[in-house]
Design a protein around this motif. Structure first.
Motif, PDB file in Angstrom:
ATOM      1  N   PRO A   1     -46.991 -38.975  -0.301  1.00  0.00           N
ATOM      2  CA  PRO A   1     -45.855 -38.384   0.415  1.00  0.00           C
ATOM      3  C   PRO A   1     -44.533 -38.620  -0.301  1.00  0.00           C
ATOM      4  O   PRO A   1     -44.332 -39.653  -0.944  1.00  0.00           O
ATOM      5  CB  PRO A   1     -45.892 -39.099   1.773  1.00  0.00           C
ATOM      6  CG  PRO A   1     -46.582 -40.400   1.490  1.00  0.00           C
ATOM      7  CD  PRO A   1     -47.595 -40.098   0.431  1.00  0.00           C
ATOM      8  N   VAL A   2     -43.646 -37.646  -0.175  1.00  0.00           N
ATOM      9  CA  VAL A   2     -42.301 -37.730  -0.744  1.00  0.00           C
ATOM     10  C   VAL A   2     -41.307 -37.646   0.404  1.00  0.00           C
ATOM     11  O   VAL A   2     -41.465 -36.827   1.319  1.00  0.00           O
ATOM     12  CB  VAL A   2     -42.058 -36.584  -1.750  1.00  0.00           C
ATOM     13  CG1 VAL A   2     -40.635 -36.637  -2.286  1.00  0.00           C
ATOM     14  CG2 VAL A   2     -43.063 -36.656  -2.888  1.00  0.00           C
ATOM     15  N   VAL A   3     -40.300 -38.490   0.367  1.00  0.00           N
ATOM     16  CA  VAL A   3     -39.302 -38.500   1.439  1.00  0.00           C
ATOM     17  C   VAL A   3     -38.570 -37.158   1.458  1.00  0.00           C
ATOM     18  O   VAL A   3     -37.999 -36.744   0.447  1.00  0.00           O
ATOM     19  CB  VAL A   3     -38.295 -39.643   1.238  1.00  0.00           C
ATOM     20  CG1 VAL A   3     -37.242 -39.632   2.343  1.00  0.00           C
ATOM     21  CG2 VAL A   3     -39.016 -40.984   1.205  1.00  0.00           C
ATOM     22  N   PRO A   4     -38.595 -36.441   2.585  1.00  0.00           N
ATOM     23  CA  PRO A   4     -37.889 -35.156   2.664  1.00  0.00           C
ATOM     24  C   PRO A   4     -36.387 -35.342   2.481  1.00  0.00           C
ATOM     25  O   PRO A   4     -35.827 -36.403   2.786  1.00  0.00           O
ATOM     26  CB  PRO A   4     -38.218 -34.659   4.083  1.00  0.00           C
ATOM     27  CG  PRO A   4     -39.441 -35.420   4.494  1.00  0.00           C
ATOM     28  CD  PRO A   4     -39.323 -36.753   3.827  1.00  0.00           C
ATOM     29  N   GLU A   5     -35.749 -34.305   1.991  1.00  0.00           N
ATOM     30  CA  GLU A   5     -34.299 -34.360   1.791  1.00  0.00           C
ATOM     31  C   GLU A   5     -33.597 -34.567   3.132  1.00  0.00           C
ATOM     32  O   GLU A   5     -33.902 -33.905   4.125  1.00  0.00           O
ATOM     33  CB  GLU A   5     -33.817 -33.065   1.139  1.00  0.00           C
ATOM     34  CG  GLU A   5     -32.336 -33.066   0.802  1.00  0.00           C
ATOM     35  CD  GLU A   5     -31.912 -31.803   0.088  1.00  0.00           C
ATOM     36  OE1 GLU A   5     -30.705 -31.655  -0.181  1.00  0.00           O
ATOM     37  OE2 GLU A   5     -32.793 -30.963  -0.196  1.00  0.00           O
ATOM     38  N   GLY A   6     -32.668 -35.502   3.165  1.00  0.00           N
ATOM     39  CA  GLY A   6     -31.916 -35.783   4.380  1.00  0.00           C
ATOM     40  C   GLY A   6     -32.585 -36.756   5.323  1.00  0.00           C
ATOM     41  O   GLY A   6     -31.995 -37.125   6.348  1.00  0.00           O
ATOM     42  N   ALA A   7     -33.808 -37.184   5.010  1.00  0.00           N
ATOM     43  CA  ALA A   7     -34.526 -38.119   5.877  1.00  0.00           C
ATOM     44  C   ALA A   7     -34.253 -39.554   5.448  1.00  0.00           C
ATOM     45  O   ALA A   7     -33.767 -39.817   4.343  1.00  0.00           O
ATOM     46  CB  ALA A   7     -36.021 -37.838   5.845  1.00  0.00           C
TER      47      ALA A   7
ATOM     48  N   VAL B   1     -45.693 -40.463   7.658  1.00  0.00           N
ATOM     49  CA  VAL B   1     -46.193 -41.786   7.271  1.00  0.00           C
ATOM     50  C   VAL B   1     -46.029 -41.963   5.764  1.00  0.00           C
ATOM     51  O   VAL B   1     -46.585 -41.203   4.971  1.00  0.00           O
ATOM     52  CB  VAL B   1     -47.678 -41.953   7.657  1.00  0.00           C
ATOM     53  CG1 VAL B   1     -48.184 -43.331   7.223  1.00  0.00           C
ATOM     54  CG2 VAL B   1     -47.867 -41.767   9.155  1.00  0.00           C
ATOM     55  N   MET B   2     -45.271 -42.981   5.369  1.00  0.00           N
ATOM     56  CA  MET B   2     -45.057 -43.262   3.951  1.00  0.00           C
ATOM     57  C   MET B   2     -45.978 -44.365   3.443  1.00  0.00           C
ATOM     58  O   MET B   2     -46.367 -44.381   2.282  1.00  0.00           O
ATOM     59  CB  MET B   2     -43.597 -43.666   3.713  1.00  0.00           C
ATOM     60  CG  MET B   2     -42.582 -42.612   4.110  1.00  0.00           C
ATOM     61  SD  MET B   2     -42.795 -41.054   3.203  1.00  0.00           S
ATOM     62  CE  MET B   2     -42.507 -41.596   1.524  1.00  0.00           C
ATOM     63  N   GLY B   3     -46.321 -45.296   4.312  1.00  0.00           N
ATOM     64  CA  GLY B   3     -47.191 -46.391   3.900  1.00  0.00           C
ATOM     65  C   GLY B   3     -47.520 -47.281   5.078  1.00  0.00           C
ATOM     66  O   GLY B   3     -46.788 -47.321   6.076  1.00  0.00           O
TER      67      GLY B   3
ATOM     68  N   GLY C   1     -50.020 -57.856  18.629  1.00  0.00           N
ATOM     69  CA  GLY C   1     -50.932 -56.871  18.062  1.00  0.00           C
ATOM     70  C   GLY C   1     -50.268 -55.703  17.374  1.00  0.00           C
ATOM     71  O   GLY C   1     -50.945 -54.813  16.874  1.00  0.00           O
ATOM     72  N   ARG C   2     -48.937 -55.671  17.334  1.00  0.00           N
ATOM     73  CA  ARG C   2     -48.255 -54.553  16.680  1.00  0.00           C
ATOM     74  C   ARG C   2     -48.422 -54.626  15.162  1.00  0.00           C
ATOM     75  O   ARG C   2     -48.550 -55.696  14.588  1.00  0.00           O
ATOM     76  CB  ARG C   2     -46.773 -54.552  17.065  1.00  0.00           C
ATOM     77  CG  ARG C   2     -46.527 -54.122  18.503  1.00  0.00           C
ATOM     78  CD  ARG C   2     -45.051 -54.098  18.845  1.00  0.00           C
ATOM     79  NE  ARG C   2     -44.495 -55.449  18.954  1.00  0.00           N
ATOM     80  CZ  ARG C   2     -43.215 -55.695  19.228  1.00  0.00           C
ATOM     81  NH1 ARG C   2     -42.372 -54.687  19.409  1.00  0.00           N
ATOM     82  NH2 ARG C   2     -42.787 -56.930  19.319  1.00  0.00           N
ATOM     83  N   GLN C   3     -48.398 -53.450  14.519  1.00  0.00           N
ATOM     84  CA  GLN C   3     -48.607 -53.360  13.079  1.00  0.00           C
ATOM     85  C   GLN C   3     -47.470 -52.567  12.449  1.00  0.00           C
ATOM     86  O   GLN C   3     -46.953 -51.614  13.041  1.00  0.00           O
ATOM     87  CB  GLN C   3     -49.954 -52.697  12.779  1.00  0.00           C
ATOM     88  CG  GLN C   3     -51.117 -53.477  13.389  1.00  0.00           C
ATOM     89  CD  GLN C   3     -52.433 -52.783  13.165  1.00  0.00           C
ATOM     90  OE1 GLN C   3     -53.090 -52.991  12.160  1.00  0.00           O
ATOM     91  NE2 GLN C   3     -52.833 -51.954  14.102  1.00  0.00           N
ATOM     92  N   LEU C   4     -47.111 -52.949  11.235  1.00  0.00           N
ATOM     93  CA  LEU C   4     -45.933 -52.397  10.579  1.00  0.00           C
ATOM     94  C   LEU C   4     -46.306 -51.177   9.739  1.00  0.00           C
ATOM     95  O   LEU C   4     -47.197 -51.239   8.892  1.00  0.00           O
ATOM     96  CB  LEU C   4     -45.298 -53.469   9.692  1.00  0.00           C
ATOM     97  CG  LEU C   4     -43.846 -53.256   9.272  1.00  0.00           C
ATOM     98  CD1 LEU C   4     -42.936 -53.258  10.486  1.00  0.00           C
ATOM     99  CD2 LEU C   4     -43.432 -54.355   8.299  1.00  0.00           C
ATOM    100  N   VAL C   5     -45.602 -50.062   9.988  1.00  0.00           N
ATOM    101  CA  VAL C   5     -45.831 -48.813   9.260  1.00  0.00           C
ATOM    102  C   VAL C   5     -44.478 -48.245   8.841  1.00  0.00           C
ATOM    103  O   VAL C   5     -43.518 -48.272   9.622  1.00  0.00           O
ATOM    104  CB  VAL C   5     -46.587 -47.778  10.126  1.00  0.00           C
ATOM    105  CG1 VAL C   5     -46.806 -46.485   9.346  1.00  0.00           C
ATOM    106  CG2 VAL C   5     -47.917 -48.347  10.588  1.00  0.00           C
ATOM    107  N   SER C   6     -44.401 -47.731   7.611  1.00  0.00           N
ATOM    108  CA  SER C   6     -43.169 -47.103   7.127  1.00  0.00           C
ATOM    109  C   SER C   6     -43.213 -45.606   7.422  1.00  0.00           C
ATOM    110  O   SER C   6     -44.205 -44.940   7.117  1.00  0.00           O
ATOM    111  CB  SER C   6     -43.008 -47.329   5.621  1.00  0.00           C
ATOM    112  OG  SER C   6     -42.850 -48.707   5.335  1.00  0.00           O
ATOM    113  N   PHE C   7     -42.123 -45.097   7.995  1.00  0.00           N
ATOM    114  CA  PHE C   7     -42.017 -43.679   8.330  1.00  0.00           C
ATOM    115  C   PHE C   7     -40.736 -43.096   7.741  1.00  0.00           C
ATOM    116  O   PHE C   7     -39.705 -43.771   7.674  1.00  0.00           O
ATOM    117  CB  PHE C   7     -41.971 -43.470   9.853  1.00  0.00           C
ATOM    118  CG  PHE C   7     -43.251 -43.773  10.570  1.00  0.00           C
ATOM    119  CD1 PHE C   7     -44.263 -42.829  10.651  1.00  0.00           C
ATOM    120  CD2 PHE C   7     -43.445 -45.007  11.179  1.00  0.00           C
ATOM    121  CE1 PHE C   7     -45.442 -43.103  11.324  1.00  0.00           C
ATOM    122  CE2 PHE C   7     -44.617 -45.289  11.857  1.00  0.00           C
ATOM    123  CZ  PHE C   7     -45.619 -44.333  11.929  1.00  0.00           C
ATOM    124  N   ALA C   8     -40.817 -41.828   7.344  1.00  0.00           N
ATOM    125  CA  ALA C   8     -39.628 -41.062   6.977  1.00  0.00           C
ATOM    126  C   ALA C   8     -39.338 -40.100   8.119  1.00  0.00           C
ATOM    127  O   ALA C   8     -40.245 -39.422   8.617  1.00  0.00           O
ATOM    128  CB  ALA C   8     -39.860 -40.288   5.680  1.00  0.00           C
TER     129      ALA C   8
END
Length: 225
Positions: free
Chosen positions: A119-125, A181-183, A195-202
């Motif tokens: 995935p590539v971060v969209p422009e402006g995100a 979802v970036m990672g 129980g929470r889990q860490l996810v990177s989002f754009a």
């Protein structure tokens, strides 16, 4: 006493004679013709070997679903055309750096649907880390999901939702309608006792602000679209 004699027709011509020179010339021509024939045969076999096979990318080690495919994970093997299909990748460049969509076993040909571009971060995100209560087992980098708060949206003084397009009701609130979802941080799974889990989002900066505000007060879930 018995004597033997060699017929005149089998005797070697005298050294330096015209007949000997003609014989040597003939032998050289025959040897040259044989060498040329062998060279043509070897060339034809080499060409046939290349024409009769096609390059196919295969996995040289187990590639887990969701992992990034590296150059050392693949190799080129040559298959007969009858054993290959259009969906099989023919160059490692078509898969290196991509995300494995499924588990790929050692020796398996890598098909086009088995890998997706990173995935590539969209422009402006903007990209933020979100602590999810929902399971991340089905998430892959490149998926687009909704981020939903289980506590509902905040309301202003007039009692209306803070975002008209949030599609919120009394039970839940959509904080981000299209979060990419970036990672997925696999090592952070045990860092939260709830129980929470860490996810990177754009996502859109406004959606990111809502998510950051709500994740401090309650659980956030990812909903597949």
């Amino acid at each position: 006493m018995v004597t033997f004699s060699i017929p005149l027709s089998l005797r070697l011509p005298a050294s330096g004679s015209l007949k000997q020179r003609r014989m040597l010339h003939t032998l050289r021509r025959v040897a040259a013709a044989i060498c040329a024939g062998l060279a043509v045969l070897f060339a034809l076999e080499t060409m046939t070997a290349h024409i009769a096979t096609v390059p196919v990318v295969v996995a040289t080690r187990h590639i887990a679903r969701g992992s990034t495919i590296g150059l050392s994970d693949m190799a080129i093997r040559y298959f007969p055309p009858s054993a290959a299909s259009d969906s099989m990748l023919s160059s490692v460049d078509d898969a290196v750096g991509h995300i494995a969509h499924i588990d790929i076993t050692v020796g398996d040909p890598i098909l086009a649907h088995m890998a997706r571009t990173a995935p590539v971060v969209p422009e402006g995100a903007t990209v933020i880390d979100v602590r999810l209560t929902s399971s991340v087992d089905e998430l892959l980098a490149g998926d687009t999901v909704q981020l939903v708060s289980a506590l509902g949206c905040e309301t202003d003084a007039a009692g209306t939702n803070e975002d008209d397009d949030s599609n919120a009701d009394h039970a839940h609130c959509v904080l981000a309608d299209a979060a990419l979802v970036m990672g997925i941080n696999k090592t952070a799974d045990t860092s939260y006792t709830d129980g929470r889990q860490l996810v990177s989002f754009a996502m859109d900066p406004n959606a990111a602000a809502r998510v950051m505000r709500h994740q401090e007060s309650g659980p956030i879930m990812a909903v597949m679209q």
